[in-house]
Design a protein around this motif. Structure first.
Motif, PDB file in Angstrom:
ATOM      1  N   THR A   6      -4.491  -5.505  -1.894  1.00 47.50           N
ATOM      2  CA  THR A   6      -5.792  -6.127  -1.625  1.00 47.50           C
ATOM      3  C   THR A   6      -5.685  -7.641  -1.695  1.00 47.50           C
ATOM      4  OG1 THR A   6      -6.885  -4.191  -2.593  1.00 47.50           O
ATOM      5  CG2 THR A   6      -8.231  -6.162  -2.292  1.00 47.50           C
ATOM      6  N   ARG A  53       2.152   5.885  -7.423  1.00 48.71           N
ATOM      7  CA  ARG A  53       0.934   6.013  -8.220  1.00 48.71           C
ATOM      8  C   ARG A  53       1.007   7.162  -9.216  1.00 48.71           C
ATOM      9  NH1 ARG A  53      -4.033   7.829  -4.472  1.00 48.71           N
ATOM     10  NH2 ARG A  53      -4.958   7.874  -6.548  1.00 48.71           N
ATOM     11  N   TYR A  92       2.424   1.664  -3.403  1.00 48.56           N
ATOM     12  CA  TYR A  92       1.446   2.198  -4.361  1.00 48.56           C
ATOM     13  C   TYR A  92       1.287   3.703  -4.174  1.00 48.56           C
ATOM     14  CZ  TYR A  92      -3.021   3.551  -6.329  1.00 48.56           C
ATOM     15  OH  TYR A  92      -4.005   4.225  -7.018  1.00 48.56           O
ATOM     16  N   ASP A 151      -9.961  -2.583  -8.023  1.00 41.28           N
ATOM     17  CA  ASP A 151      -8.832  -1.680  -7.785  1.00 41.28           C
ATOM     18  C   ASP A 151      -8.219  -1.209  -9.097  1.00 41.28           C
ATOM     19  OD1 ASP A 151      -8.977  -1.720  -5.046  1.00 41.28           O
ATOM     20  OD2 ASP A 151      -7.570  -3.370  -4.810  1.00 41.28           O
ATOM     21  N   LEU A 186      -1.043   0.334 -10.437  1.00 41.71           N
ATOM     22  CA  LEU A 186      -2.271  -0.326 -10.014  1.00 41.71           C
ATOM     23  C   LEU A 186      -2.027  -1.780  -9.624  1.00 41.71           C
ATOM     24  CD1 LEU A 186      -4.809   1.096 -12.620  1.00 41.71           C
ATOM     25  CD2 LEU A 186      -4.486   1.803 -10.237  1.00 41.71           C
ATOM     26  N   LEU A 190      -6.749   5.174   1.461  1.00 47.13           N
ATOM     27  CA  LEU A 190      -6.078   3.873   1.362  1.00 47.13           C
ATOM     28  C   LEU A 190      -6.025   3.160   2.710  1.00 47.13           C
ATOM     29  CD1 LEU A 190      -3.108   4.577  -1.088  1.00 47.13           C
ATOM     30  CD2 LEU A 190      -5.188   3.283  -1.534  1.00 47.13           C
ATOM     31  N   TYR A 216      -7.861  -0.452   2.999  1.00 47.60           N
ATOM     32  CA  TYR A 216      -7.123  -1.685   3.276  1.00 47.60           C
ATOM     33  C   TYR A 216      -7.503  -2.267   4.634  1.00 47.60           C
ATOM     34  CZ  TYR A 216      -4.290  -0.894  -0.870  1.00 47.60           C
ATOM     35  OH  TYR A 216      -3.866  -0.729  -2.175  1.00 47.60           O
ATOM     36  N   GLY A 249       0.813  -1.208   0.000  1.00 38.39           N
ATOM     37  CA  GLY A 249       0.000   0.000   0.000  1.00 38.39           C
ATOM     38  C   GLY A 249       0.851   1.264   0.000  1.00 38.39           C
ATOM     39  N   GLU A 290      -9.762   2.660 -12.044  1.00 43.31           N
ATOM     40  CA  GLU A 290      -8.886   3.706 -12.571  1.00 43.31           C
ATOM     41  C   GLU A 290      -8.882   3.753 -14.098  1.00 43.31           C
ATOM     42  OE1 GLU A 290      -7.482   5.810 -10.599  1.00 43.31           O
ATOM     43  OE2 GLU A 290      -7.928   4.795  -8.710  1.00 43.31           O
ATOM     44  N   LYS A 350      -1.473  -1.687  -6.040  1.00 40.98           N
ATOM     45  CA  LYS A 350      -2.740  -1.472  -5.328  1.00 40.98           C
ATOM     46  C   LYS A 350      -3.527  -2.769  -5.211  1.00 40.98           C
ATOM     47  CE  LYS A 350      -6.943   1.354  -5.438  1.00 40.98           C
ATOM     48  NZ  LYS A 350      -7.754   2.308  -6.246  1.00 40.98           N
TER      49      LYS A 350
END
Length: 210
Positions: free
Chosen positions: A34, A19, A15, A67, A27, A192, A196, A12, A71, A30
């Motif tokens: 998850t 990002r 990311y 996720d 991604l 985030l 999460y 996380g 985007e 990301k």
């Protein structure tokens, strides 16, 4: 399986750091974060041998896919998250049936959200109907999680309730940021962190509490 918590946090953070620099390539980080919640959920499902926990795993897989899709094609990503919430609701309904508590909680939260966004609804345009529908599904998921806790009063139910509320607050911050057309680092961190925490608590509550 507690190592998945560390990996989730690490992925996380990575990311969040990459990002803006790596664009859509980030991604993968990301979704991988998850994915740690998915792995923990699978572990829990094997431990509990409950079908409802496998349904939650499928919901987490939808979150992991969303996720990335969110985007790229925003509406389809929202639909995927909506599908995840429906799966969570299905899993929760296998533990307790919806009651008057569910209705009261759902109505209270929905009215509160409408009040908070009362001056922003007009900015949604053609997204107004999908937004109302998604929020209804999300809030129903939260209401069902809270109902389980009220009826069973277990640590597992408490963790899932906290996870569900984290999901709600995270999505509300996303909506607020989009409607205000702002991109603050603090907003991203809050979103985030809550997201999460939500997927991990919902997916892992069974074995954490056992």
């Amino acid at each position: 399986m507690y190592i998945t918590i560390g990996l989730l946090v690490l992925l996380g953070i990575l990311y969040g750091c990459f990002r803006n620099k790596a664009g859509q390539k980030a991604l993968i980080l990301k979704a991988s974060a998850t994915g740690m919640a998915v792995l923990a959920g699978i572990y829990g499902a094997f431990q509990t041998h409950r079908f409802s926990d496998w349904v939650i795993v499928f919901g987490l897989v939808c979150c992991m896919a969303a996720d990335i899709i969110l985007e790229i094609q925003f509406i389809r990503g929202v639909y995927l998250f909506g599908a995840a919430h429906l799966l969570f609701i299905l899993a929760f309904c296998q533990k307790v049936v919806p009651s008057w508590d569910t209705l009261f909680i759902f109505t209270g939260i929905y009215l509160l959200v409408l009040f908070l966004f009362r001056n922003k609804v007009g900015m949604l345009g053609e997204l107004k109907r999908p937004a109302y529908l998604y929020m209804a599904v999300l809030i129903l998921m939260v209401a069902m999680a809270a109902t389980i806790y009220l009826h069973l009063n277990t640590t597992e139910a408490l963790l899932r309730s906290i996870g569900a509320f984290c999901f709600l607050v995270s999505d509300c911050v996303i909506a607020w940021s989009l409607l205000k057309e702002r991109r603050r680092l603090s907003d991203g961190i809050v979103i985030l962190t809550l997201y999460y925490a939500a997927v991990y608590l919902i997916g892992s509550a069974g074995w954490i509490a056992s």
